[in-house]
Write an enzyme that holds these catalytic residues in place. Structure first.
Site, short mmCIF file in Angstrom:
data_model
loop_
_atom_site.label_atom_id
_atom_site.label_comp_id
_atom_site.label_asym_id
_atom_site.label_seq_id
_atom_site.Cartn_x
_atom_site.Cartn_y
_atom_site.Cartn_z
N HIS A 131 -5.69 2.56 6.11
CA HIS A 131 -6.91 2.02 6.69
C HIS A 131 -7.50 0.88 5.87
O HIS A 131 -8.51 0.29 6.27
CB HIS A 131 -7.96 3.13 6.82
N CYS A 132 -6.91 0.56 4.72
CA CYS A 132 -7.53 -0.42 3.82
C CYS A 132 -6.65 -1.63 3.52
O CYS A 132 -7.00 -2.75 3.87
CB CYS A 132 -7.91 0.27 2.50
N ILE A 133 -5.54 -1.40 2.85
CA ILE A 133 -4.75 -2.51 2.31
C ILE A 133 -4.27 -3.50 3.37
O ILE A 133 -4.32 -4.71 3.16
CB ILE A 133 -3.55 -1.98 1.49
N VAL A 183 -5.71 -4.23 6.12
CA VAL A 183 -6.82 -4.73 6.93
C VAL A 183 -7.85 -5.50 6.11
O VAL A 183 -8.23 -6.62 6.44
CB VAL A 183 -7.51 -3.55 7.66
N ASP A 184 -8.33 -4.89 5.03
CA ASP A 184 -9.49 -5.41 4.30
C ASP A 184 -9.34 -6.85 3.82
O ASP A 184 -10.29 -7.65 3.94
CB ASP A 184 -9.82 -4.50 3.12
#
Length: 459
Positions: free
Chosen positions: A270-272, A274-275
């Site tokens: 959910h992070c790498i 996208v962010d």
């Protein structure tokens, strides 16, 4: 001392959490454990029903931990946003994906804010935790909430505190991971920090919501660019005949100035993935193009393509074409030992293998069903089911492709029975080091990303 401060200190504040996923449910449970009355809100009726039964659907929260708070009435879940009227603090923990062009999708944040607005009341604290670009709290959430006629910093309190949940991490959890908090005003920061501190972890205040929002993006962009570095080195070391895994193990013996990162089939979660794009997208508003961040994303996104090329090369060495080859993908979670397949690199790997004519099955003890396709890479939406990892399943495959190296899988057995193994995450090394694998079989069957391959037979 304000009324809210008093309630926080006495742990009588009623806390609401919007979004009961991998961030929201641990946060809800942590507040209940700290002694607060907590209401979780989610549009998914199945999640709400499960919580009502005291059942957790997330490994990071055990049902045995959740159930007592539910039975005591301290923790409840609902689909009814009307319950916000009686709450003192509201945490927004909804998804923040990107669209097909990798532009931020804030629709969930907007929906949550619009649900809060008609129920907002004086003295209430609103904290956004969803990862997003700098400015979201003030440019998106604030105007929606102030439609109520109440003013942030005067009538109600508004802050941003980035979630720092790492699925599967048993050492650092919602209870002990330090919190960063940036409020619209110093009072907003202080109140949000005071509430979060009740869970037991230290709180680090920053000057504004924008600083707190950027903190989260910095953390994950740091990881993205370092993963990209070792992924690029993996492509180089394959050509140079050097084992990058050995090099990283050697480099990490240095007690300062180095942090190990490892290559792999791509990045997920959910992070790498996208962010960093949230940050580079926002940078364009300032006539700035974050080329370094974009380049790291390009390198990481290219890894599934490289994996598929490696599989094709590995089969070719055995006189087998990729088209019509029987392939068994091992592990479709985005990282080892978790049940989370969001943005998993396995999705793209499987789609690309299918597009090249391979027959693909998968095994993952944590992911019973896995969806691929429905996009430009494989047009047909496909719902796959995890295959039991039997000796026959391995023996009838032309190649086993290890994408996520779950520790519960016996890789010595995989190598023993599969005709060929493409290991993208060095999972078989543990079996080798543990003495469970014949070195001769290892040399014959196992090909690794980022490491030299054995010479062709007869060379």
């Amino acid at each position: 001392m304000t009324d809210l401060e008093s309630k926080i200190a006495q742990r009588t504040a009623h806390v609401a959490v919007i979004g009961l996923g991998y961030v929201g449910l641990p946060l809800t449970t942590a507040f209940a454990k700290a002694g607060f009355r907590v209401t979780g809100i989610d549009v998914d009726e199945e999640k709400v029903a499960a919580i009502g039964r005291g059942e957790s659907y997330i490994p990071d929260v055990a049902s045995a931990e959740l159930a007592p708070y539910v039975s005591q009435g301290r923790l409840t879940a609902t689909t009814d946003y009307g319950t916000l009227c009686g709450t003192d603090a509201v945490f927004i923990c909804v998804p923040t994906p990107y669209d097909a062009q990798r532009a931020p999708d804030l629709s969930y944040i907007v929906a949550a804010s619009e649900a809060i607005e008609p129920r907002l009341h004086p003295g209430q604290l609103i904290v956004l935790q969803s990862t997003t670009y700098p400015g979201t709290t003030e440019e998106v959430v604030l105007p929606i909430l102030e439609r109520s006629g109440l003013r942030a910093g005067q009538d109600f309190h508004l802050a941003f505190s980035p979630e720092r949940i790492d699925p599967g991490n048993r050492q650092w959890t919602a209870y002990n991971t330090p919190k960063v908090v940036g409020g619209l005003t110093p009072d907003c920061t202080r109140l949000a920090g005071a509430l979060l501190q009740q869970m037991g972890a230290p709180v680090h205040p920053v000057s504004s919501p924008r600083a707190a929002e950027l903190t989260k993006l910095l953390e994950n962009t740091f990881r993205s660019v370092n993963i990209a570095l070792v992924n690029e080195l993996a492509l180089l070391t394959e050509r140079m005949g050097i084992d990058l895994w050995e090099v990283i193990d050697a480099a990490k013996t240095k007690p300062f100035g180095f942090m190990p990162f490892y290559p792999g089939p791509g990045v997920g979660g959910h992070c790498i993935p996208v962010d960093p794009y949230y940050l580079s997208w926002k940078a364009r508003e300032y006539d700035y193009y974050a080329e370094f961040i974009e380049l790291a994303g390009e390198v990481n996104q290219a890894m599934p393509y490289h994996v598929v090329d490696l599989v094709g090369q590995a089969l070719s060495r055995r006189g087998r074409a990729l088209a019509n080859a029987q392939l068994l993908v091992l592990g479709v979670a985005f990282k080892p030992d978790i049940d989370d397949a969001r943005n998993s690199p396995a999705q793209r790997v499987i789609e690309l293998l299918l597009s090249r004519g391979a027959v693909v099955r998968y095994h993952d003890p944590y992911i019973p069903h896995f969806r691929v396709g429905g996009n430009v890479f494989w047009r047909e939406p496909l719902r796959m089911e995890s295959l039991e990892l039997t000796d026959e399943a391995l023996e009838t495959s032309d190649c086993a492709v290890i994408v996520a190296g779950h520790r519960c899988v016996d890789y010595a057995r995989v190598v023993q029975h599969a005709p060929l193994v493409m290991d993208t995450c060095n999972a078989c090394q543990r079996a080798m080091e543990g003495g469970g694998l014949d070195p001769a079989i290892w040399r014959e069957k196992v090909l690794r990303l980022g490491a030299p391959w054995p010479p062709r037979t007869g060379a």
